[in-house]
Write a protein that holds these residues in place. Structure first.
Motif, mmCIF file in Angstrom:
data_model
loop_
_atom_site.group_PDB
_atom_site.id
_atom_site.type_symbol
_atom_site.label_atom_id
_atom_site.label_comp_id
_atom_site.label_asym_id
_atom_site.label_seq_id
_atom_site.Cartn_x
_atom_site.Cartn_y
_atom_site.Cartn_z
ATOM 1 N N VAL A 217 44.383 53.363 24.390
ATOM 2 C CA VAL A 217 43.773 52.894 22.954
ATOM 3 C C VAL A 217 44.478 53.815 22.028
ATOM 4 O O VAL A 217 44.196 55.382 22.403
ATOM 5 N N PHE A 218 44.972 53.642 20.748
ATOM 6 C CA PHE A 218 45.437 54.604 19.800
ATOM 7 C C PHE A 218 44.697 54.516 18.532
ATOM 8 O O PHE A 218 44.280 53.467 18.088
ATOM 9 N N LYS A 219 44.446 55.774 17.928
ATOM 10 C CA LYS A 219 43.816 55.497 16.486
ATOM 11 C C LYS A 219 44.452 56.665 15.520
ATOM 12 O O LYS A 219 44.926 57.483 15.946
ATOM 13 N N LYS A 220 44.699 55.917 14.417
ATOM 14 C CA LYS A 220 45.088 56.860 13.395
ATOM 15 C C LYS A 220 44.728 56.676 12.031
ATOM 16 O O LYS A 220 44.076 55.550 11.828
ATOM 17 N N SER A 221 44.528 57.624 11.289
ATOM 18 C CA SER A 221 43.844 57.732 10.004
ATOM 19 C C SER A 221 44.989 58.445 9.001
ATOM 20 O O SER A 221 45.331 59.575 9.273
ATOM 21 N N VAL A 222 45.264 57.706 7.814
ATOM 22 C CA VAL A 222 46.372 58.209 6.979
ATOM 23 C C VAL A 222 45.852 58.089 5.459
ATOM 24 O O VAL A 222 44.806 57.277 5.239
ATOM 25 N N SER A 223 46.291 58.645 4.582
ATOM 26 C CA SER A 223 46.199 58.592 3.323
ATOM 27 C C SER A 223 47.123 57.680 2.713
ATOM 28 O O SER A 223 47.930 56.742 3.560
ATOM 29 N N ALA A 224 47.202 57.331 1.382
ATOM 30 C CA ALA A 224 47.968 56.431 0.656
ATOM 31 C C ALA A 224 49.178 56.933 0.877
ATOM 32 O O ALA A 224 49.882 58.020 0.815
ATOM 33 N N GLY A 225 50.426 56.021 1.307
ATOM 34 C CA GLY A 225 51.848 56.432 1.432
ATOM 35 C C GLY A 225 52.549 55.458 2.410
ATOM 36 O O GLY A 225 52.030 54.360 2.702
ATOM 37 N N THR A 226 53.821 55.839 2.995
ATOM 38 C CA THR A 226 54.468 55.290 3.668
ATOM 39 C C THR A 226 54.616 55.849 5.108
ATOM 40 O O THR A 226 54.984 57.097 5.118
ATOM 41 N N TRP A 227 54.419 55.118 6.158
ATOM 42 C CA TRP A 227 54.086 55.675 7.520
ATOM 43 C C TRP A 227 55.022 54.776 8.702
ATOM 44 O O TRP A 227 55.080 53.982 8.397
ATOM 45 N N THR A 228 55.326 55.831 9.814
ATOM 46 C CA THR A 228 55.798 54.994 10.888
ATOM 47 C C THR A 228 55.100 55.603 12.156
ATOM 48 O O THR A 228 54.974 56.834 12.019
ATOM 49 N N PHE A 229 54.606 54.969 13.156
ATOM 50 C CA PHE A 229 53.816 55.532 14.199
ATOM 51 C C PHE A 229 54.799 55.324 15.343
ATOM 52 O O PHE A 229 54.751 53.921 15.853
ATOM 53 N N PRO A 230 55.437 55.869 15.878
ATOM 54 C CA PRO A 230 56.367 55.684 17.250
ATOM 55 C C PRO A 230 55.466 54.763 18.235
ATOM 56 O O PRO A 230 56.041 54.115 19.050
ATOM 57 N N GLU A 231 54.018 55.186 18.405
ATOM 58 C CA GLU A 231 53.358 54.706 19.350
ATOM 59 C C GLU A 231 52.954 53.181 18.986
ATOM 60 O O GLU A 231 52.610 52.397 20.077
#
Length: 216
Positions: free
Chosen positions: A175-189
Motif C-alpha cells: 500500500v502506497f500513500k502520498k500527500s502533495v501540495s499544488a503542482g505537477t508530480w510523478t511518483f515512480p511507485e
C-alpha cells in the motif's frame, strides 16, 4: 481503404508514393539464460526486473512509383531531406491511432526499363512499444476513487494538482500513500499496469492524470 504510411506529419501517397510492401514484426524479447552444471533447466533472466524487456523494433517499408528518372529523383530527394537519418514517428493507415518511433534509413532504386522507382525505408533502432497518438487525460474534482485505464505498456502518469491532495493506492499487497501540495508530480511507485488501476484521492482541488499509453 488505400494502404498508406504517415511519417511525422506527411502521408506518403500525398508525396506521390504507393506503399508496396511492409514488414512490421513484433519485437523479440531480451533473453538471458545461464546453464548450470548439474541442472536440467537453465536459469532464465528474461523477467529479472519483474517484467519482460524487449529488443529494439526492426521494420521496413517499401514505397514505389512509376515515372521518369527525373520525377523519381525529385521525389527521392524530398524523402531523403525529410527523413534520412532522422528520428521519426511512423503511422500505418490500418492502425491510425498508434505510432512507432525510430531512426529511418533510405535505400532508393530505379529501373529505367520499367520506369519504376522504389524507396525502402528501414529502421533498426525503433522503440519496442508503439504509442497512442493521443495522450490519455483523466480529471477528478474533490475526493473519491479514480480509475485509470491503461493499455499493455506500463507507464507512470504525470499528476497535476490545484490544491493539497492525498493519494492512496495498492500494488499487490503493498500500500502506497502520498500527500502533495499544488503542482505537477510523478511518483515512480505509481506505475500503471494493463487494465484498470484504482486510486483513492482526498482533497478539494482538481487532479489531472496525464499519460501516453502503448502496446507492442
Amino acid at each position: 481503404m488505400r494502404a498508406d504510411v504517415k511519417i511525422n506529419d506527411r502521408w506518403m501517397y500525398a508525396l506521390g508514393w504507393l506503399r508496396e510492401e511492409i514488414d512490421f514484426p513484433t519485437p523479440q524479447s531480451q533473453t538471458n539464460t545461464v546453464v548450470v552444471p548439474g541442472r536440467n533447466a537453465p536459469i532464465r533472466f528474461t523477467e529479472a526486473l519483474g517484467r519482460v524487456s524487449y529488443q529494439p523494433r526492426n521494420f521496413t517499408i517499401t514505397l514505389s512509383m512509376l515515372g521518369s528518372r527525373e520525377k523519381f529523383n525529385q521525389r527521392k530527394d524530398i524523402l531523403a531531406n525529410l527523413y534520412a537519418g532522422q528520428l521519426c514517428q511512423v503511422i500505418l493507415s490500418e492502425e491510425p491511432d498508434l505510432y512507432a518511433v525510430g531512426t529511418l534509413e533510405l535505400e532508393p532504386a530505379y529501373d529505367p526499363l520499367t520506369g519504376k522507382g522504389q524507396m525502402v525505408l528501414s529502421c533498426s533502432d525503433g522503440d519496442a512499444y508503439r504509442y497512442h497518438t493521443e495522450e490519455t487525460e483523466v480529471f477528478i474534482t474533490g475526493g473519491g476513487t479514480v480509475i485509470l485505464n491503461n493499455d499493455y505498456m506500463p507507464v507512470v502518469p504525470t499528476i497535476i494538482t490545484t490544491a493539497e491532495t492525498a493519494f492512496s493506492w495498492s500494488i499487490g499487497e503493498d500500500v502506497f500513500k502520498k500527500s502533495v501540495s499544488a503542482g505537477t508530480w510523478t511518483f515512480p511507485e505509481l506505475e500503471l499496469q494493463e487494465g484498470q488501476n484504482s486510486l483513492s484521492i482526498t482533497g478539494e482541488g482538481t487532479t489531472t492524470f496525464r499519460y501516453r499509453e502503448g502496446r507492442l
